[in-house]
Write a protein that holds these residues in place. Structure first.
Motif, PDB file in Angstrom:
ATOM      1  N   ASN C  74       0.843  -1.197   0.000  1.00  0.00           N
ATOM      2  CA  ASN C  74       0.000   0.000   0.000  1.00  0.00           C
ATOM      3  C   ASN C  74       0.878   1.247   0.000  1.00  0.00           C
ATOM      4  O   ASN C  74       0.942   1.982   0.970  1.00  0.00           O
ATOM      5  CB  ASN C  74      -0.898  -0.040   1.230  1.00  0.00           C
ATOM      6  N   GLY C 240      -0.583  20.030   3.480  1.00  0.00           N
ATOM      7  CA  GLY C 240      -0.225  18.790   4.187  1.00  0.00           C
ATOM      8  C   GLY C 240      -0.081  17.639   3.212  1.00  0.00           C
ATOM      9  O   GLY C 240      -0.375  16.498   3.543  1.00  0.00           O
ATOM     10  N   ASN C 242       2.292  15.594   0.417  1.00  0.00           N
ATOM     11  CA  ASN C 242       3.711  15.336   0.159  1.00  0.00           C
ATOM     12  C   ASN C 242       3.888  14.283  -0.936  1.00  0.00           C
ATOM     13  O   ASN C 242       4.479  13.231  -0.727  1.00  0.00           O
ATOM     14  CB  ASN C 242       4.360  14.869   1.475  1.00  0.00           C
ATOM     15  N   GLU C 245       6.987  12.224  -1.909  1.00  0.00           N
ATOM     16  CA  GLU C 245       7.423  11.138  -1.050  1.00  0.00           C
ATOM     17  C   GLU C 245       6.365  10.026  -0.985  1.00  0.00           C
ATOM     18  O   GLU C 245       6.700   8.855  -1.010  1.00  0.00           O
ATOM     19  CB  GLU C 245       7.687  11.693   0.350  1.00  0.00           C
ATOM     20  N   PRO C 271       4.203  21.225   8.365  1.00  0.00           N
ATOM     21  CA  PRO C 271       5.158  21.531   9.444  1.00  0.00           C
ATOM     22  C   PRO C 271       6.595  21.224   9.041  1.00  0.00           C
ATOM     23  O   PRO C 271       7.532  21.754   9.631  1.00  0.00           O
ATOM     24  CB  PRO C 271       4.728  20.605  10.586  1.00  0.00           C
ATOM     25  N   PRO C 289       1.316  21.703  13.657  1.00  0.00           N
ATOM     26  CA  PRO C 289       0.424  20.575  13.362  1.00  0.00           C
ATOM     27  C   PRO C 289      -0.897  20.696  14.108  1.00  0.00           C
ATOM     28  O   PRO C 289      -0.955  21.195  15.233  1.00  0.00           O
ATOM     29  CB  PRO C 289       1.218  19.363  13.862  1.00  0.00           C
ATOM     30  N   GLY C 290      -1.937  20.242  13.430  1.00  0.00           N
ATOM     31  CA  GLY C 290      -3.240  20.195  14.075  1.00  0.00           C
ATOM     32  C   GLY C 290      -3.983  21.514  14.099  1.00  0.00           C
ATOM     33  O   GLY C 290      -5.016  21.636  14.754  1.00  0.00           O
ATOM     34  N   ASP C 292      -4.682  23.313  11.129  1.00  0.00           N
ATOM     35  CA  ASP C 292      -5.041  23.677   9.755  1.00  0.00           C
ATOM     36  C   ASP C 292      -6.413  24.337   9.661  1.00  0.00           C
ATOM     37  O   ASP C 292      -6.609  25.264   8.879  1.00  0.00           O
ATOM     38  CB  ASP C 292      -5.001  22.424   8.875  1.00  0.00           C
ATOM     39  N   TYR C 384      -3.279  13.521   3.619  1.00  0.00           N
ATOM     40  CA  TYR C 384      -4.046  12.743   4.602  1.00  0.00           C
ATOM     41  C   TYR C 384      -3.416  12.774   5.991  1.00  0.00           C
ATOM     42  O   TYR C 384      -4.046  12.359   6.954  1.00  0.00           O
ATOM     43  CB  TYR C 384      -4.198  11.304   4.111  1.00  0.00           C
ATOM     44  N   GLY C 693       4.574  11.644  12.444  1.00  0.00           N
ATOM     45  CA  GLY C 693       5.277  10.478  11.900  1.00  0.00           C
ATOM     46  C   GLY C 693       4.890  10.330  10.448  1.00  0.00           C
ATOM     47  O   GLY C 693       3.915   9.685  10.110  1.00  0.00           O
ATOM     48  N   HIS C 694       5.627  10.975   9.599  1.00  0.00           N
ATOM     49  CA  HIS C 694       5.183  11.004   8.207  1.00  0.00           C
ATOM     50  C   HIS C 694       5.515   9.674   7.512  1.00  0.00           C
ATOM     51  O   HIS C 694       6.259   8.850   8.040  1.00  0.00           O
ATOM     52  CB  HIS C 694       5.781  12.210   7.478  1.00  0.00           C
ATOM     53  N   HIS C 695       4.955   9.501   6.332  1.00  0.00           N
ATOM     54  CA  HIS C 695       5.172   8.264   5.565  1.00  0.00           C
ATOM     55  C   HIS C 695       6.502   8.389   4.835  1.00  0.00           C
ATOM     56  O   HIS C 695       6.677   9.250   3.990  1.00  0.00           O
ATOM     57  CB  HIS C 695       4.009   8.053   4.591  1.00  0.00           C
ATOM     58  N   TYR C 696       7.399   7.483   5.174  1.00  0.00           N
ATOM     59  CA  TYR C 696       8.809   7.676   4.825  1.00  0.00           C
ATOM     60  C   TYR C 696       9.162   7.045   3.486  1.00  0.00           C
ATOM     61  O   TYR C 696       8.568   6.065   3.050  1.00  0.00           O
ATOM     62  CB  TYR C 696       9.649   7.034   5.920  1.00  0.00           C
ATOM     63  N   ARG C 699      10.221   3.162   3.218  1.00  0.00           N
ATOM     64  CA  ARG C 699       9.309   2.073   3.550  1.00  0.00           C
ATOM     65  C   ARG C 699       7.936   2.301   2.957  1.00  0.00           C
ATOM     66  O   ARG C 699       7.575   3.416   2.611  1.00  0.00           O
ATOM     67  CB  ARG C 699       9.108   2.002   5.084  1.00  0.00           C
ATOM     68  N   VAL C 700       7.173   1.215   2.889  1.00  0.00           N
ATOM     69  CA  VAL C 700       5.734   1.325   2.761  1.00  0.00           C
ATOM     70  C   VAL C 700       5.227   0.948   4.137  1.00  0.00           C
ATOM     71  O   VAL C 700       5.226  -0.218   4.487  1.00  0.00           O
ATOM     72  CB  VAL C 700       5.188   0.363   1.711  1.00  0.00           C
ATOM     73  N   GLN C 764       6.869   7.122  10.394  1.00  0.00           N
ATOM     74  CA  GLN C 764       6.104   5.969  10.873  1.00  0.00           C
ATOM     75  C   GLN C 764       6.548   4.693  10.172  1.00  0.00           C
ATOM     76  O   GLN C 764       7.053   4.722   9.066  1.00  0.00           O
ATOM     77  CB  GLN C 764       4.614   6.215  10.652  1.00  0.00           C
TER      78      GLN C 764
HETATM   79  N1  LIG Z   1       6.894   6.480   0.758  1.00  0.00           N
HETATM   80  C1  LIG Z   1       5.683   6.110   1.174  1.00  0.00           C
HETATM   81  N2  LIG Z   1       4.598   6.514   0.481  1.00  0.00           N
HETATM   82  C2  LIG Z   1       3.382   6.169   0.894  1.00  0.00           C
HETATM   83  C3  LIG Z   1       3.189   5.344   2.021  1.00  0.00           C
HETATM   84  C4  LIG Z   1       4.350   4.927   2.731  1.00  0.00           C
HETATM   85  O1  LIG Z   1       4.266   4.230   3.744  1.00  0.00           O
HETATM   86  N3  LIG Z   1       5.561   5.334   2.275  1.00  0.00           N
HETATM   87  N4  LIG Z   1       1.912   5.020   2.426  1.00  0.00           N
HETATM   88  C5  LIG Z   1       0.811   5.215   1.505  1.00  0.00           C
HETATM   89  C6  LIG Z   1      -0.469   5.268   2.240  1.00  0.00           C
HETATM   90  S1  LIG Z   1      -1.250   3.830   2.681  1.00  0.00           S
HETATM   91  C7  LIG Z   1      -1.082   6.426   2.539  1.00  0.00           C
HETATM   92  S2  LIG Z   1      -2.562   6.421   3.352  1.00  0.00           S
HETATM   93  C8  LIG Z   1      -0.509   7.683   2.108  1.00  0.00           C
HETATM   94  C9  LIG Z   1      -0.458   8.651   3.267  1.00  0.00           C
HETATM   95  O2  LIG Z   1      -0.253   9.914   2.798  1.00  0.00           O
HETATM   96  P1  LIG Z   1      -0.335  11.148   3.794  1.00  0.00           P
HETATM   97  O3  LIG Z   1      -1.225  10.798   4.917  1.00  0.00           O
HETATM   98  O4  LIG Z   1      -0.663  12.353   3.015  1.00  0.00           O
HETATM   99  O5  LIG Z   1       1.147  11.165   4.289  1.00  0.00           O
HETATM  100  P2  LIG Z   1       1.771  11.662   5.661  1.00  0.00           P
HETATM  101  O6  LIG Z   1       3.209  11.494   5.490  1.00  0.00           O
HETATM  102  O7  LIG Z   1       1.133  11.025   6.837  1.00  0.00           O
HETATM  103  O8  LIG Z   1       1.425  13.200   5.717  1.00  0.00           O
HETATM  104  C10 LIG Z   1       1.667  14.057   4.627  1.00  0.00           C
HETATM  105  C11 LIG Z   1       2.271  15.340   5.085  1.00  0.00           C
HETATM  106  O9  LIG Z   1       1.488  15.937   6.069  1.00  0.00           O
HETATM  107  C12 LIG Z   1       2.313  16.601   6.975  1.00  0.00           C
HETATM  108  N5  LIG Z   1       1.569  16.832   8.201  1.00  0.00           N
HETATM  109  C13 LIG Z   1       1.523  16.084   9.327  1.00  0.00           C
HETATM  110  N6  LIG Z   1       0.710  16.663  10.227  1.00  0.00           N
HETATM  111  C14 LIG Z   1       0.209  17.789   9.636  1.00  0.00           C
HETATM  112  C15 LIG Z   1      -0.690  18.809  10.041  1.00  0.00           C
HETATM  113  O10 LIG Z   1      -1.215  18.803  11.132  1.00  0.00           O
HETATM  114  N7  LIG Z   1      -0.956  19.803   9.161  1.00  0.00           N
HETATM  115  C16 LIG Z   1      -0.388  19.846   7.937  1.00  0.00           C
HETATM  116  N8  LIG Z   1      -0.708  20.850   7.142  1.00  0.00           N
HETATM  117  N9  LIG Z   1       0.464  18.910   7.526  1.00  0.00           N
HETATM  118  C17 LIG Z   1       0.757  17.883   8.356  1.00  0.00           C
HETATM  119  C18 LIG Z   1       3.510  15.717   7.104  1.00  0.00           C
HETATM  120  O11 LIG Z   1       4.632  16.462   7.497  1.00  0.00           O
HETATM  121  C19 LIG Z   1       3.642  15.160   5.702  1.00  0.00           C
HETATM  122  O12 LIG Z   1       4.578  15.862   4.953  1.00  0.00           O
HETATM  123  O13 LIG Z   1       0.803   7.554   1.622  1.00  0.00           O
HETATM  124  C20 LIG Z   1       0.978   6.490   0.733  1.00  0.00           C
HETATM  125  N10 LIG Z   1       2.306   6.620   0.201  1.00  0.00           N
END
Ligand SMILES: Nc1nc2c(c(=O)[nH]1)N[C@H]1C(S)=C(S)[C@@H](COP(=O)(O)OP(=O)(O)OC[C@H]3O[C@@H](n4cnc5c(=O)[nH]c(N)nc54)[C@H](O)[C@@H]3O)O[C@H]1N2
Ligand SMILES: Nc1nc2c(c(=O)[nH]1)N[C@H]1C(S)=C(S)[C@@H](COP(=O)(O)OP(=O)(O)OC[C@H]3O[C@@H](n4cnc5c(=O)[nH]c(N)nc54)[C@H](O)[C@@H]3O)O[C@H]1N2
Ligand code: SF4
Ligand code: SF4
Ligand code: SF4
Ligand code: SF4
Ligand code: SF4
Ligand SMILES: [Mo]
Lengths: 206, 289, 809
Positions: C74, C240, C242, C245, C271, C289-290, C292, C384, C693-696, C699-700, C764
């Motif tokens: 995922n 928010g 990215n 990545e 952030p 954070p939190g 928005d 998200y 804990g952003h999605h790095y 990893r997935v 994360q």
């Molecule tokens: N490389 C990689 N890519 C992935 C995944 C993975 O594990 N690794 N997972 C996949 C999956 S299943 C999903 S659901 C998606 C998730 O995708 P997202 O949920 O969009 O990813 P996140 O890294 O959790 O958050 C995105 C950005 O939001 C910022 N952020 C955190 N808190 C806040 C806040 O309060 N306000 C604002 N404005 N920004 C904030 C973080 O710094 C980050 O840069 O990614 C997918 N893509």
């Protein structure tokens, strides 16, 4: 003689390092060796203004391999004539002559030369010469998800994009005349800047 | 500095010492007139032997720096552009001329002129060789090395360790015996040379050497530590003080051998140079990344 | 514009046969690099094409090149990988090489994880044999058993638990490890449904708030235009978000680059100065954070008070904007404008007000509000991460409303916000393997499964239970397939571990995975699964995309591994359900079925499986020349094309939310609500730093953790601003502990200016690695996260946490 060169668009490089791993996979490079590697550069300060934070922060990424320099200091300094430049300007290491003295590594200002402790020789980017011969793009170039890497003859690239490359963390051109053309990021600074530094050292040399 | 550069520390120091011995010999030759004594003849032989031993050790150690020594032979191939190649070739020639010098002494060849010519040739090769070593390090992309400080410090090492080794040799030869006038004379010249070297060393340290702190941003920031600098200065001053004490109180007294003090003093100087050379390598950093 | 050359058609056939590409003029001379030269091993290398029917042509050195897909974990993308297979082993991996890389049909270029897949595929620690627990649960002690023993054990436990507690006591938990149809949790879900059902769940860990909240405004989750449309935008807010990545659909970052080249100004509100902020944005706006929803409210304040809102559109298409358009019977309630101008609470939502909350200078707020209010068309795209938080519903609703009041809905280059599934059909299916109907109607919010373990029988609608008044049983058996949710990915790891250790609660846990994950360590029965490359598979895009990627069977299954489908089939046999389960199909048959399914739905022109396999292109695509725009019809004629909301219009004020009667936590118009762990609360005295804990990149989630090439490129670190590090005497590279009341981790610190002061980031997904005192040494952020859920979606609020950081002496 033609001179092959890389083109790198720093303005849109995400620093994802896909190029780095594509290269590792193609050449079976061991851990610690990254013929292409990605520098994360940053500088600037946070300014506090009442409850607000003003980010005066700069940052960009630079993906760099060997620049197959027109005037390769590695080649002139190698005592063994183990570094050669072919008719396309590609700089290659002859593993059958290298004695692993690592002198060239001292001299190259682009970190391109990396010693392989298992093979006991100096190694570096080959411009994927075997792929070029097959008419394919170098592995890193065709890997880039942002499409910010390219290659061609230095002449063509300079004609198209101008003669730009002296951006931090690259040094001034004068030492080796690198065959690379760079489109700067909005935060790119000249090589002699004191404002920026490489902040991911462990990721490029660790 | 990574451990694999220790072979280089010793390679450069011993090479420079060997070249320095010839330099000392020349200076002694020019400055002390009644040099024809039997004893001095032994001194020559001893000194050339030390120089040979220094060079052999240096070359053997340098191999430890290589990962594929079986390819070392190719190192002679790039004389056209590579100072490292030149250095290696000159090292070999220098050793060769030293061996020839020794042979001519050993077989007591009647023609002193032959030795003199061979000696001069070795000396010249030694000097060029030392210059080549400095050039190996004067890399345009390594700003802290590519300065006049590098030749000054390398030639100064030759001066200091050459004179030091020569002093040790005179000590060995004169030990137990009443100090003979020529030896005492030689020793004061050597003391004078070492004085000059110490002075140059300090001068270089505080005036010529570029400011390491000025470097920023680069990936390879110099790994210089203050403690090594302290070691260097302490041993330099200790060695020199001991030597001065010796020249002032022990050397002039007939029968007062004091050789032990010479050895300790020269050893201190050697350690000081070692620390300095270590610092030199540790100050490596290059432009770019 | 080159991108929309209407005559362009995706080339047919195998890229290998397309001849030399544009670079064939470059000829290389002597090749010195030893080891690089083609070392044709001529001695008796087998033809892999025969062993497992591979389509590629045989290279002189015995390599076969086959295109397929990156195992669909995922990950946010779905990409083509080109495998070089020699003597039954992958020796190299490249990516999509279809010629003509045009944005109507761009190459699906893999990311670093796909390119490093060899290191996962051939990792020495892959599970090989079925195993049974020997030590205490969670200790990680196992002994090898045979498949017969394993499957018998599984079958008898299923029957025992079903008999004793009923089907609702069985859980096949959330698990996103594989979307290749024949591998993944769906294979188990199908069997359980045939077996009488298992406890249902709704929502996801990804999108709980955004998928739940968006329809309150728009009546649908399909609020996004096709990405080819982005080049029409003039202004893009990556809120928010990215994508550089997390991709959010392969090529999303590339589409943004194209939009920017086409003149769009892009800003990023995050952030962290994320990779997207660096590479895609003209400006980065760090936000606490939190908060928005506060920024959104202040932007609305500026837009409305400076008369920049689209009054015509609001009048025609929206309800609840101000008191003139409140729903019938609720005329006296607080409208959106009332809230923004503080008519009830006395607090106008001015930039000054938001400055103190968000940390963004008021001038900046003013400027971006004016920009977003005046530059047309504009996109406000929300990621998200900010909805995986306390009150994560609010920024979703707020974003939707901002898009609506600026009139950016239903136009090319605009964007309606919300979850933004792709117009017009919602985009990719992800999983089409039919799981059937679940006879157990009781359904819980996905995040509350630990509640259903400890107090399932007491759960009711107030816990988000739907489909039943109450649960008949607590969860007693867990069959965890393609998931690391039991321990690693769920909130509050120490709590989860404690619950799962108690054998009186869950009586039997089976885990089916490729690696010994932290969840796998809690298994009573551990079943080894082959990778997606060792079987047939099929996948489509992640969120966006108009393609199907075929994943041919490339390699033999190693040791005693089996596919998830095989395991479920063999289990079905023991449960007497074999025929119903398999319908007589093997893995390849299912993929053949799946191709037909696509033919009957999204892609009528797709060739059949045999032809797709022979073509060896990796992917079937439908080029997009005229991108679809969500809500275009509605905008044109809202009367004729009403939305699926109570009013048929865009609900800025939601009657449905109002009717829930919880204005403090579920307001009817989007509001800023201070989070339950916040720098403004008491808790910040003890734990002054916010942790995300952003999605790095490496990893997935937890998949790929510990893969050397990825760790070399992106090591696990806690990222911290020097302003926070200096007073704590922490320097770059130091070991630090990050802790709060729930737990403690110890890892190295990276000092960076690229994160807002007061915030730390612990990417994360790192595998939980506790020492005997319970301190985690790998850096799993969930050791610190809270189990508390969001009010409306019952979603995971894992990013809302406060911590303290200390240097390890
Ligand atoms: N490389 C990689 N890519 C992935 C995944 C993975 O594990 N690794 N997972 C996949 C999956 S299943 C999903 S659901 C998606 C998730 O995708 P997202 O949920 O969009 O990813 P996140 O890294 O959790 O958050 C995105 C950005 O939001 C910022 N952020 C955190 N808190 C806040 C806040 O309060 N306000 C604002 N404005 N920004 C904030 C973080 O710094 C980050 O840069 O990614 C997918 N893509
Ligand atoms: N703190 C915090 N926690 C989070 C998030 C966050 O942002 N912050 N994000 C959340 C989100 S968005 C998500 S989607 C979840 C993801 O959580 P999970 O769905 O648990 O995803 P993974 O951690 O990737 O675990 C997938 C497992 O499947 C295994 N696997 C891979 N392929 C196969 C296969 O073909 N068959 C089988 N049987 N197993 C396979 C992998 O080895 C891995 O162990 O995490 C959530 N957790
Ligand atoms: S693959 Fe492209 S975008 Fe990624 S780091 Fe390399 S050059 Fe930059
Ligand atoms: S980049 Fe370095 S290794 Fe490459 S040619 Fe130039 S000097 Fe030599
Ligand atoms: S390491 Fe090899 S290539 Fe480099 S200078 Fe020494 S011999 Fe030449
Ligand atoms: S051209 Fe080839 S060898 Fe050079 S960096 Fe790119 S992938 Fe590596
Ligand atoms: S984005 Fe996902 S599918 Fe694409 S290469 Fe990366 S991990 Fe694989
Ligand atoms: Mo997710």
């Amino acid at each position: 003689m033609t001179q092959l060169a890389f083109y790198f668009d720093a303005s849109a490089c995400s620093g994802c390092k896909t190029c780095q791993v594509a290269c590792k996979d193609k050449h079976d490079s061991p851990m610690g060796i990254r013929w292409r590697r990605v520098y994360e550069v940053s500088g600037g300060d946070w300014i506090r203004n009442g409850p607000a934070w003003i980010p005066n922060i700069f940052s960009y990424h630079v993906s760099m391999a060997c620049n197959h320099c027109e005037d390769p200091i590695c080649k002139t300094s190698c005592p063994n004539k183990a570094i050669v430049k072919d008719e396309q300007g590609v700089v290659l290491i002859d593993y059958d002559r290298c004695m692993g003295c690592k002198y060239c590594e001292w001299t190259c200002p682009y970190g391109a030369l990396q010693f392989d402790p298992a093979k006991r020789v100096m190694t570096k980017c080959t411009f994927c010469a075997d792929y070029l011969e097959e008419g394919k793009d170098p592995s890193c170039v065709s890997a880039c998800p942002m499409r910010v890497l390219d290659y061609g003859t230095l002449e063509d690239l300079e004609k198209k994009h101008g003669r730009h490359r002296e951006y931090f963390p690259l040094p001034a051109d004068k030492y080796t005349r690198p065959a690379v053309v760079i489109k700067p990021h909005k935060h790119s600074r000249n090589y002699d800047t004191k404002e920026l530094k490489i902040i991911n050292k462990e990721e490029v040399t660790g | 500095m990574s451990s694999n550069e220790w072979p280089l520390v010793f390679f450069t120091m011993l090479s420079q010492m060997s070249a320095g011995i010839l330099l000392s010999m020349l200076i002694l030759w020019l400055s002390v007139k009644n040099i024809e004594y039997e004893q001095v003849e032994t001194l020559k032989k001893t000194l050339i032997l030390i120089a040979i031993a220094g060079m052999v050790t240096a070359l053997v150690l340098s191999f430890f720096h290589l990962s594929l020594p079986q390819h070392a032979i190719y190192a002679l191939s790039n004389i056209r552009t590579s100072w490292l190649s030149r250095e290696i070739i000159l090292a070999s020639i220098f050793l060769l001329t030293l061996i020839l010098c020794y042979t001519s002494l050993q077989f007591n060849m009647p023609h002193r002129a032959l030795f003199n010519q061979l000696f001069l040739a070795s000396l010249i090769v030694g000097i060029i060789f030392t210059w080549a070593i400095t050039r190996v390090y004067m890399i345009p992309t390594v700003p802290l090395w590519d300065t006049p400080s590098t030749p000054v410090s390398f030639f100064n090492t030759a001066l200091m360790l050459g004179a030091g080794a020569t002093l040790v040799a005179t000590g060995i030869l004169s030990s137990g015996k009443a100090a003979l006038t020529p030896v005492a004379q030689l020793q004061s010249v050597l003391y004078f040379m070492i004085t000059a070297a110490v002075f140059i060393s300090l001068l270089n340290m505080f005036l010529l050497q570029p400011d390491i702190g000025a470097v920023s941003g680069s990936l390879h920031t110099p790994a210089v530590s203050d403690s090594w600098q302290t070691v260097r200065i302490v041993f330099l001053l200790a060695g020199y003080t001991a030597l001065t004490y010796w020249i002032a109180y022990q050397a002039p007294h007939p029968g007062g051998s004091g050789s032990m003090l010479i050895y300790i003093a020269v050893f201190c100087l050697f350690l000081s140079e070692m620390a300095g050379r270590h610092l030199f390598y540790a100050s490596y950093f290059r432009v770019g990344v | 514009m080159k991108e929309f050359d209407p005559n362009y058609r995706a080339p047919e056939g195998n890229p290998d046969e397309q001849g030399m590409n544009r670079r064939c003029f470059l000829k290389t001379g002597a090749l010195f690099a030893g080891g690089m030269a083609a070392f044709g091993s001529l001695l008796g290398c087998g033809d892999d094409r025969k062993r497992i029917r591979l389509p590629g042509r045989l290279e002189p050195d015995g390599t076969v090149i086959v295109r397929g897909g990156c195992p669909a974990h995922n990950c946010g993308g779905r990409c083509v990988l080109k495998f070089f297979i020699k003597e039954g082993e992958i020796v190299r991996i490249e990516t999509d090489d279809r010629p003509g890389d045009d944005i109507s049909d761009p190459q699906l270029r893999a990311c670093i994880r796909g390119r490093a897949y060899r290191r996962r595929q051939y990792h020495p620690e892959r599970l090989q044999y079925p195993m049974r627990r020997t030590g205490k649960r969670g200790e990680g002690k196992f002994e090898r058993i045979s498949w017969d023993e394993a499957l018998d054990m599984m079958a008898s436990e299923l029957q025992r638990v079903k008999k004793k507690y009923g089907n609702a006591s069985i859980l096949v938990p959330y698990g996103t490890g594989s979307y290749t149809q024949t591998n993944g949790r769906q294979t188990a879900a199908r069997l359980m449904n045939l077996f009488g059902g298992s406890l249902g769940f709704y929502n996801s860990y990804s999108w709980a708030c955004i998928s739940r909240a968006t329809p309150y405004v728009y009546g649908t989750g399909i609020t996004g235009n096709q990405r080819q449309d982005w080049v029409h935008s003039r202004y893009i807010i990556m809120w928010g978000w990215n994508p550089a990545e997390m991709r959010d659909g392969t090529n999303t970052e590339y589409f943004l680059k194209k939009a920017r080249e086409n003149g769009a100004r892009i800003i990023c509100i995050d952030p962290r100065m994320s990779m997207s902020a660096t590479a895609l944005a003209d400006e980065w706006i760090p936000i606490r954070p939190g908060t928005d929803a506060a920024l959104m409210s202040a932007m609305a304040y500026v837009i409305i008070s400076e008369d920049l809102h689209d009054k015509e559109f609001i009048r025609r298409c929206c309800v609840g904007f101000d008191k003139s358009q409140m729903p019938e019977g609720l005329e006296g309630e607080e409208s959106y404008s009332d809230y923004i101008f503080g008519k009830r609470d006395g607090q106008p939502k001015t930039p000054e007000w938001a400055e103190a909350i968000t940390g963004i200078p008021r001038q900046t707020i003013l400027r971006i509000a004016r920009e977003y209010g005046s530059i047309k068309p504009a996109m406000l795209y929300q990621g998200y991460g900010m909805q995986r938080r306390a009150y994560g519903e609010q920024p979703v609703l707020g974003g939707c409303v901002l898009s609506a009041i600026t009139g950016n809905v239903g136009i090319p280059g605009g964007w309606a916000s919300g979850i933004a599934l792709q117009a017009e059909d919602g985009g990719p299916f992800w999983n089409i393997f039919p799981t059937g109907r679940n006879p157990v109607s009781a359904t819980i919010p996905v995040f509350l499964w630990t509640e259903a373990i400890i107090r399932g029988k007491e759960m009711g609608p107030e816990d988000g239970l739907i489909g039943a008044e109450k649960l008949d049983s607590n969860i007693k058996l867990i069959w965890c397939v393609a998931s690391n949710i039991l321990i690693n990915q769920h909130a509050d790891t120490n709590r989860s571990a404690k619950i799962l250790k108690d054998e009186n609660l869950v009586e039997f846990i089976a885990v089916q995975d490729q690696f010994m994950t932290p969840s796998a360590k809690f298994a009573d029965l551990l079943l080894p699964v082959c990778t997606q490359l060792e079987m047939w598979g099929l996948q489509d895009g992640w969120k966006y995309g108009d393609e199907v990627i075929l994943m041919p069977h490339l390699l033999e299954k190693p040791a005693e591994t089996k596919s998830d489908y095989e395991i479920a089939s063999e289990l079905a046999e023991r449960l007497g359900l074999k025929n119903e389960y398999t319908l007589g199909r093997d893995e390849r048959d299912w993929i053949e079925w799946a191709v037909k399914y696509y033919k009957n739905t999204r892609f009528p022109d797709i060739p059949d499986l045999e032809r797709l396999h022979e073509m060896n292109r990796g992917v079937y695509t439908r080029p997009i020349h005229e991108p679809k725009v969500a809500f275009a019809d509605f905008r044109r004629d809202p009367g004729k094309y009403p939305l699926n909301t109570p009013s048929g219009k865009i609900e800025i004020f939601s009657r449905q939310l109002y009717d829930m009667g919880k204005p403090e936590t579920i307001p009817a118009v989007p509001k800023y609500i201070q989070e339950w762990e916040s720098p403004f609360g008491e808790e910040s005295k003890k734990f002054p730093l916010q942790a995300i804990g952003h999605h790095y990149m490496s990893r997935v989630h937890s998949t790929h953790d510990g893969i050397d090439w990825l760790e070399e490129a992106f090591p696990q670190r806690v990222f911290m601003n020097p302003i926070d590090a200096t007073p704590r005497n922490i320097r770059d590279g130091d070991y630090v502990t990050v802790f709060n009341e729930r737990g403690k981790i110890q890892i190295r610190c990276r000092i960076t200016n690229k994160i807002m002061p007061g915030v730390v980031n612990i990417p994360q997904g790192a595998w939980w690695k506790p020492d005997k005192d319970g301190t985690d040494h790998r850096g799993n952020v969930n050791v610190l996260t809270s189990h508390r859920w969001t009010p409306l979606a019952f979603g995971n609020a894992q990013h809302t946490i406060m911590v303290e950081v200390r240097k390890v002496m």
